[in-house]
Scaffold this motif. Structure first.
Motif, PDB file in Angstrom:
ATOM      1  N   THR A  82       0.828  -1.197   0.000  1.00  0.00           N
ATOM      2  CA  THR A  82       0.000   0.000   0.000  1.00  0.00           C
ATOM      3  C   THR A  82       0.861   1.245   0.000  1.00  0.00           C
ATOM      4  O   THR A  82       1.989   1.234   0.485  1.00  0.00           O
ATOM      5  CB  THR A  82      -0.944   0.033   1.209  1.00  0.00           C
ATOM      6  OG1 THR A  82      -1.718   1.231   1.144  1.00  0.00           O
ATOM      7  CG2 THR A  82      -0.175   0.009   2.521  1.00  0.00           C
ATOM      8  N   ALA A  83       0.328   2.318  -0.582  1.00  0.00           N
ATOM      9  CA  ALA A  83       1.034   3.597  -0.576  1.00  0.00           C
ATOM     10  C   ALA A  83       0.721   4.358   0.703  1.00  0.00           C
ATOM     11  O   ALA A  83       1.340   5.354   1.019  1.00  0.00           O
ATOM     12  CB  ALA A  83       0.627   4.412  -1.790  1.00  0.00           C
ATOM     13  N   LYS A  84      -0.258   3.874   1.443  1.00  0.00           N
ATOM     14  CA  LYS A  84      -0.669   4.577   2.664  1.00  0.00           C
ATOM     15  C   LYS A  84       0.125   4.080   3.867  1.00  0.00           C
ATOM     16  O   LYS A  84       0.509   2.930   3.931  1.00  0.00           O
ATOM     17  CB  LYS A  84      -2.156   4.329   2.943  1.00  0.00           C
ATOM     18  CG  LYS A  84      -3.093   4.910   1.901  1.00  0.00           C
ATOM     19  CD  LYS A  84      -4.522   4.558   2.270  1.00  0.00           C
ATOM     20  CE  LYS A  84      -5.505   5.086   1.242  1.00  0.00           C
ATOM     21  NZ  LYS A  84      -6.881   4.685   1.535  1.00  0.00           N
ATOM     22  N   GLY A  85       0.322   4.966   4.826  1.00  0.00           N
ATOM     23  CA  GLY A  85       0.949   4.559   6.074  1.00  0.00           C
ATOM     24  C   GLY A  85      -0.073   4.573   7.192  1.00  0.00           C
ATOM     25  O   GLY A  85       0.227   4.951   8.318  1.00  0.00           O
ATOM     26  N   TYR A 101       2.541  -6.822   5.721  1.00  0.00           N
ATOM     27  CA  TYR A 101       1.980  -5.568   5.261  1.00  0.00           C
ATOM     28  C   TYR A 101       3.151  -4.640   4.970  1.00  0.00           C
ATOM     29  O   TYR A 101       3.925  -4.318   5.875  1.00  0.00           O
ATOM     30  CB  TYR A 101       1.089  -5.013   6.372  1.00  0.00           C
ATOM     31  CG  TYR A 101       0.340  -3.763   6.040  1.00  0.00           C
ATOM     32  CD1 TYR A 101      -0.953  -3.828   5.541  1.00  0.00           C
ATOM     33  CD2 TYR A 101       0.911  -2.516   6.260  1.00  0.00           C
ATOM     34  CE1 TYR A 101      -1.649  -2.662   5.250  1.00  0.00           C
ATOM     35  CE2 TYR A 101       0.223  -1.358   5.968  1.00  0.00           C
ATOM     36  CZ  TYR A 101      -1.049  -1.442   5.466  1.00  0.00           C
ATOM     37  OH  TYR A 101      -1.746  -0.289   5.177  1.00  0.00           O
ATOM     38  N   ILE A 102       3.359  -4.254   3.715  1.00  0.00           N
ATOM     39  CA  ILE A 102       4.515  -3.449   3.334  1.00  0.00           C
ATOM     40  C   ILE A 102       4.055  -2.144   2.684  1.00  0.00           C
ATOM     41  O   ILE A 102       3.234  -2.150   1.767  1.00  0.00           O
ATOM     42  CB  ILE A 102       5.429  -4.226   2.356  1.00  0.00           C
ATOM     43  CG1 ILE A 102       5.956  -5.494   3.042  1.00  0.00           C
ATOM     44  CG2 ILE A 102       6.591  -3.355   1.886  1.00  0.00           C
ATOM     45  CD1 ILE A 102       6.820  -6.366   2.145  1.00  0.00           C
ATOM     46  N   THR A 103       4.586  -1.029   3.183  1.00  0.00           N
ATOM     47  CA  THR A 103       4.211   0.291   2.675  1.00  0.00           C
ATOM     48  C   THR A 103       5.164   0.720   1.565  1.00  0.00           C
ATOM     49  O   THR A 103       6.370   0.597   1.690  1.00  0.00           O
ATOM     50  CB  THR A 103       4.247   1.331   3.823  1.00  0.00           C
ATOM     51  OG1 THR A 103       3.395   0.891   4.880  1.00  0.00           O
ATOM     52  CG2 THR A 103       3.756   2.680   3.338  1.00  0.00           C
ATOM     53  N   LYS A 104       4.588   1.191   0.467  1.00  0.00           N
ATOM     54  CA  LYS A 104       5.398   1.724  -0.629  1.00  0.00           C
ATOM     55  C   LYS A 104       5.938   3.098  -0.239  1.00  0.00           C
ATOM     56  O   LYS A 104       5.241   3.835   0.456  1.00  0.00           O
ATOM     57  CB  LYS A 104       4.549   1.876  -1.896  1.00  0.00           C
ATOM     58  CG  LYS A 104       4.054   0.572  -2.492  1.00  0.00           C
ATOM     59  CD  LYS A 104       3.198   0.899  -3.704  1.00  0.00           C
ATOM     60  CE  LYS A 104       2.662  -0.348  -4.376  1.00  0.00           C
ATOM     61  NZ  LYS A 104       1.786  -0.011  -5.509  1.00  0.00           N
ATOM     62  N   PRO A 105       7.108   3.505  -0.710  1.00  0.00           N
ATOM     63  CA  PRO A 105       8.070   2.708  -1.479  1.00  0.00           C
ATOM     64  C   PRO A 105       8.812   1.733  -0.562  1.00  0.00           C
ATOM     65  O   PRO A 105       8.970   1.992   0.628  1.00  0.00           O
ATOM     66  CB  PRO A 105       9.022   3.772  -2.031  1.00  0.00           C
ATOM     67  CG  PRO A 105       8.978   4.866  -1.033  1.00  0.00           C
ATOM     68  CD  PRO A 105       7.588   4.873  -0.480  1.00  0.00           C
TER      69      PRO A 105
END
Length: 225
Positions: A82-85, A101-105
């Motif tokens: 996801t791009a969201k934090g 669950y990994i946040t982009k970038p």
């Protein structure tokens, strides 16, 4: 050995290519989908997908909907991107049975490391009996740890903790995640349990104890190659 299949789902073709290239280098077979509907079609068509890497924000059907559909039929490991934090997103992901669950970038190398850690946990990726990192040799079958050929006496939990750190080297691990995986999912301890064990483990490892880095406000990371 037959290559494990991973389904990468993201509406950005550049992101899919980036992730695919890193996974192919590690000898995984990669399937790609550009939206949620295509992802479900591929998942049910192939049946033998070992893991999904799933973007949250997609057209037609978002990652949450895809996850709900798949969880109705399968416990296949799922990593959400996801791009969201947003913490609420993360909580929703874990409630739906998301494994990571990994946040982009993000670093593709870290993503691959997490893929391999999950596949080891689910016994799809053969876990080597002997693993080495930072000059530490850990033999799982013999339950033995050596540094420069000298045995290090560890308790059962210290051994499990060191195994978990080495298998996830380079990855920042939260105290909650460590509790869940080294103790168990229904263990309601607190952070002091981990901190006490880490302190003892560092002491027993001598100079090598410095490889276990503290991530302030979060947890720990093993930094040895």
């Amino acid at each position: 050995m037959e290559r494990l299949k991973i389904l990468v789902v993201d509406d950005e073709s550049r992101m899919r290519k980036l992730v695919r290239d890193f996974l192919v280098k590690q000898n995984y077979e990669v399937l790609e989908a550009g939206d949620g509907e295509q992802a479900l079609d591929l998942f049910f068509e192939h049946k033998d997908i070992a893991l999904l890497i799933l973007d949250v924000m997609m057209p037609k059907m978002d990652g949450w909907q895809v996850c709900r559909e798949i969880r109705g039929y399968s416990k296949v490991p799922i990593i959400m991107l996801t791009a969201k934090g947003d913490e609420r997103d993360e909580l929703q992901g874990f409630e739906l049975g998301v494994d990571e669950y990994i946040t982009k970038p993000f670093s593709p190398k870290i993503l691959v490391a997490r893929v391999e850690a999950i596949l080891r946990r689910t016994n799809l990726l053969a876990s080597e009996d002997v693993i080495t990192a930072g000059g530490i040799e850990l033999n799982k079958a013999a339950h033995r740890v050596q540094i420069d050929g000298v045995d290090v006496e560890l308790s059962y939990k210290e051994f499990e903790l060191l195994s978990y750190f080495i298998e996830n080297k380079g990855i920042a691990l939260s105290r909650e995640k460590i509790l869940n995986h080294v103790w168990n999912y229904d263990y309601f301890g607190d952070a002091r349990t981990i901190d006490t064990h880490v302190k003892k483990l560092r002491s027993k490892l001598g100079e090598k104890g410095e490889l276990i880095k503290t991530i302030w406000g979060m947890g720990y990371k093993f930094d040895g190659e």
